[in-house]
Motif scaffolding. Structure first.
Motif, PDB file in Angstrom:
ATOM      1  N   ALA A   5       0.834  -1.205   0.000  1.00 14.15           N
ATOM      2  CA  ALA A   5       0.000   0.000   0.000  1.00 14.15           C
ATOM      3  C   ALA A   5       0.865   1.251   0.000  1.00 14.15           C
ATOM      4  O   ALA A   5       1.848   1.348   0.744  1.00 14.15           O
ATOM      5  N   ASN A   6       0.540   2.179  -0.895  1.00 12.51           N
ATOM      6  CA  ASN A   6       1.231   3.474  -1.019  1.00 12.51           C
ATOM      7  C   ASN A   6       2.651   3.362  -1.544  1.00 12.51           C
ATOM      8  O   ASN A   6       3.406   4.340  -1.495  1.00 12.51           O
ATOM      9  N   LYS A   7       3.045   2.205  -2.047  1.00 12.41           N
ATOM     10  CA  LYS A   7       4.380   2.039  -2.611  1.00 12.41           C
ATOM     11  C   LYS A   7       4.359   2.331  -4.111  1.00 12.41           C
ATOM     12  O   LYS A   7       3.370   2.077  -4.804  1.00 12.41           O
ATOM     13  N   ILE A   8       5.489   2.846  -4.605  1.00 11.99           N
ATOM     14  CA  ILE A   8       5.659   3.129  -6.031  1.00 11.99           C
ATOM     15  C   ILE A   8       6.737   2.180  -6.567  1.00 11.99           C
ATOM     16  O   ILE A   8       7.853   2.160  -6.043  1.00 11.99           O
ATOM     17  N   ALA A   9       6.389   1.414  -7.598  1.00 15.07           N
ATOM     18  CA  ALA A   9       7.320   0.425  -8.143  1.00 15.07           C
ATOM     19  C   ALA A   9       7.501   0.613  -9.636  1.00 15.07           C
ATOM     20  O   ALA A   9       6.543   0.898 -10.361  1.00 15.07           O
ATOM     21  N   ASN A  25       1.036  -8.606  -9.608  1.00 13.81           N
ATOM     22  CA  ASN A  25       1.048  -8.967  -8.186  1.00 13.81           C
ATOM     23  C   ASN A  25       1.243  -7.725  -7.312  1.00 13.81           C
ATOM     24  O   ASN A  25       0.552  -7.530  -6.311  1.00 13.81           O
ATOM     25  N   PHE A  26       2.185  -6.873  -7.705  1.00 11.21           N
ATOM     26  CA  PHE A  26       2.438  -5.644  -6.948  1.00 11.21           C
ATOM     27  C   PHE A  26       1.188  -4.771  -6.918  1.00 11.21           C
ATOM     28  O   PHE A  26       0.816  -4.220  -5.875  1.00 11.21           O
ATOM     29  N   ALA A  27       0.541  -4.610  -8.068  1.00 11.62           N
ATOM     30  CA  ALA A  27      -0.647  -3.762  -8.141  1.00 11.62           C
ATOM     31  C   ALA A  27      -1.775  -4.324  -7.280  1.00 11.62           C
ATOM     32  O   ALA A  27      -2.491  -3.571  -6.612  1.00 11.62           O
ATOM     33  N   ALA A  28      -1.921  -5.650  -7.302  1.00  4.90           N
ATOM     34  CA  ALA A  28      -2.961  -6.289  -6.500  1.00  4.90           C
ATOM     35  C   ALA A  28      -2.734  -6.069  -5.006  1.00  4.90           C
ATOM     36  O   ALA A  28      -3.674  -6.098  -4.211  1.00  4.90           O
ATOM     37  N   GLU A  29      -1.459  -5.825  -4.632  1.00  6.13           N
ATOM     38  CA  GLU A  29      -1.126  -5.573  -3.225  1.00  6.13           C
ATOM     39  C   GLU A  29      -0.977  -4.089  -2.915  1.00  6.13           C
ATOM     40  O   GLU A  29      -0.378  -3.707  -1.923  1.00  6.13           O
ATOM     41  N   GLY A  30      -1.513  -3.243  -3.814  1.00 10.84           N
ATOM     42  CA  GLY A  30      -1.640  -1.830  -3.493  1.00 10.84           C
ATOM     43  C   GLY A  30      -0.617  -0.890  -4.085  1.00 10.84           C
ATOM     44  O   GLY A  30      -0.705   0.322  -3.892  1.00 10.84           O
ATOM     45  N   ALA A  31       0.381  -1.411  -4.795  1.00 13.82           N
ATOM     46  CA  ALA A  31       1.410  -0.539  -5.364  1.00 13.82           C
ATOM     47  C   ALA A  31       0.907   0.179  -6.608  1.00 13.82           C
ATOM     48  O   ALA A  31       0.095  -0.356  -7.364  1.00 13.82           O
ATOM     49  N   VAL A  33       2.235   1.123 -10.163  1.00 16.57           N
ATOM     50  CA  VAL A  33       3.282   0.448 -10.927  1.00 16.57           C
ATOM     51  C   VAL A  33       3.572   1.167 -12.238  1.00 16.57           C
ATOM     52  O   VAL A  33       2.650   1.541 -12.971  1.00 16.57           O
ATOM     53  N   VAL A  34       4.855   1.349 -12.509  1.00 21.31           N
ATOM     54  CA  VAL A  34       5.314   1.888 -13.784  1.00 21.31           C
ATOM     55  C   VAL A  34       5.873   0.731 -14.599  1.00 21.31           C
ATOM     56  O   VAL A  34       6.848   0.084 -14.190  1.00 21.31           O
ATOM     57  N   ILE A  35       5.253   0.445 -15.733  1.00 20.44           N
ATOM     58  CA  ILE A  35       5.688  -0.632 -16.618  1.00 20.44           C
ATOM     59  C   ILE A  35       6.675  -0.048 -17.621  1.00 20.44           C
ATOM     60  O   ILE A  35       6.324   0.843 -18.407  1.00 20.44           O
ATOM     61  N   ALA A  36       7.906  -0.544 -17.617  1.00 22.57           N
ATOM     62  CA  ALA A  36       8.929  -0.094 -18.560  1.00 22.57           C
ATOM     63  C   ALA A  36       9.267  -1.237 -19.500  1.00 22.57           C
ATOM     64  O   ALA A  36       9.647  -2.322 -19.062  1.00 22.57           O
ATOM     65  N   GLY A  58      -6.528  -0.981 -10.078  1.00 22.22           N
ATOM     66  CA  GLY A  58      -5.204  -0.532  -9.663  1.00 22.22           C
ATOM     67  C   GLY A  58      -4.715   0.665 -10.460  1.00 22.22           C
ATOM     68  O   GLY A  58      -5.411   1.182 -11.338  1.00 22.22           O
ATOM     69  N   THR A  59      -3.492   1.085 -10.146  1.00 18.12           N
ATOM     70  CA  THR A  59      -2.893   2.262 -10.775  1.00 18.12           C
ATOM     71  C   THR A  59      -1.607   1.865 -11.487  1.00 18.12           C
ATOM     72  O   THR A  59      -0.721   1.255 -10.879  1.00 18.12           O
ATOM     73  N   ALA A  60      -1.491   2.202 -12.770  1.00 16.69           N
ATOM     74  CA  ALA A  60      -0.286   1.864 -13.533  1.00 16.69           C
ATOM     75  C   ALA A  60      -0.152   2.782 -14.734  1.00 16.69           C
ATOM     76  O   ALA A  60      -1.141   3.285 -15.263  1.00 16.69           O
ATOM     77  N   ILE A  61       1.098   2.997 -15.149  1.00 19.48           N
ATOM     78  CA  ILE A  61       1.388   3.701 -16.388  1.00 19.48           C
ATOM     79  C   ILE A  61       2.456   2.923 -17.153  1.00 19.48           C
ATOM     80  O   ILE A  61       3.177   2.106 -16.575  1.00 19.48           O
TER      81      ILE A  61
END
Length: 257
Positions: A5-9, A25-31, A33-36, A58-61
């Protein structure tokens, strides 16, 4: 509370295979996520990782990135911090291979594999640490780096010289970062997958290679990207509170045999 939760990966190579599973998995646990990656759509087919994460709430770019290019890596981390404010977890996963032995490997193939698998990890780790040094620690940690190495960083990869050498370098890079930056409250660990079934083309899914891996692996099945993602989640979380500089085997017992 979710583990991240509240982590940026940031996850390199996050469009397909192991990187995709880690990002989901990270997004499902609250992160967030930036996909590169070089391309946004997975080689396995289907929806992009960012789309799947957003569909699940979830949140991702996505940031198109060639990690062998310092300017691209600099822009990647800059974009992540501009969007989310900090960087908590850097997952170095993107990798390439040639399936060539020493004599078969051309200088161009060598330079490309080392450029992505080793120099790329150097660039991403360096830029991540530069950012982590500039931010306040949370729960005694400024940031975490997770390098995806391989069992072939410890034992030879038959017929793939540059890949195996690059993975051995990643194992040592992990130790070096962990020791050099412990005082900075920056954690660095690696995950060494065994044989993982992915949509990777070519020799990775050759029937003879799969048969060899099945006979070589004590556990009665081969690995999946989800198996590696579970290990990454542990190392990214506060559960791994005193774990630093390890190369965690996720190989069904391959290296124990």
């Amino acid at each position: 509370m979710a583990l991240l939760a509240n982590k940026i990966a940031v996850v390199t190579g996050g469009s397909s295979g192991i990187g995709r599973a880690i990002a989901l998995n990270f997004a499902a646990e609250g992160a967030s996520v930036v996909i590169a990656d070089r391309v946004e759509l997975p080689i396995e087919g289907g929806q992009g990782t960012v789309g799947m994460i957003r569909l699940a709430g979830g949140t991702a770019i996505f940031v198109e990135t060639d990690i062998s290019d310092w300017d691209a890596v600099d822009a990647l981390i800059g974009a992540a911090v501009a969007r989310f404010g900090r960087l908590d977890v850097m997952v170095n996963n993107a990798a390439i291979y040639t399936s060539t032995n020493l004599v078969e490997t051309t200088p161009e193939q060598w330079n490309r594999v080392i450029g992505v698998n080793l120099t790329g990890f150097f660039y991403c780790s360096k830029r991540a640490v530069m950012q982590m040094l500039a931010q306040a620690p949370v729960n005694e940690v400024r940031g975490r780096i997770i390098n995806v190495s391989s069992q072939h960083g410890m034992v030879a990869c038959p017929g793939d010289f540059p890949y195996s050498v690059s993975k051995g370098g990643i194992v040592q890079m992990t130790r070096q970062i962990a020791v050099d930056h412990a005082d900075d409250l920056i954690v660095c660990n690696a995950i060494a997958p065994g044989k993982i079934i992915t949509g990777k083309p070519g020799v990775a899914n050759d029937p003879d290679a799969l048969d060899y891996s099945r006979r070589r692996t004590p556990w009665p099945r081969l690995g999946t990207p989800t198996d590696v993602a579970g290990a990454a989640l542990f190392l990214a979380s506060d559960m791994a509170s005193y774990v630093n500089g390890i190369n965690l085997m996720v190989d069904g017992g391959w290296m124990a045999g």
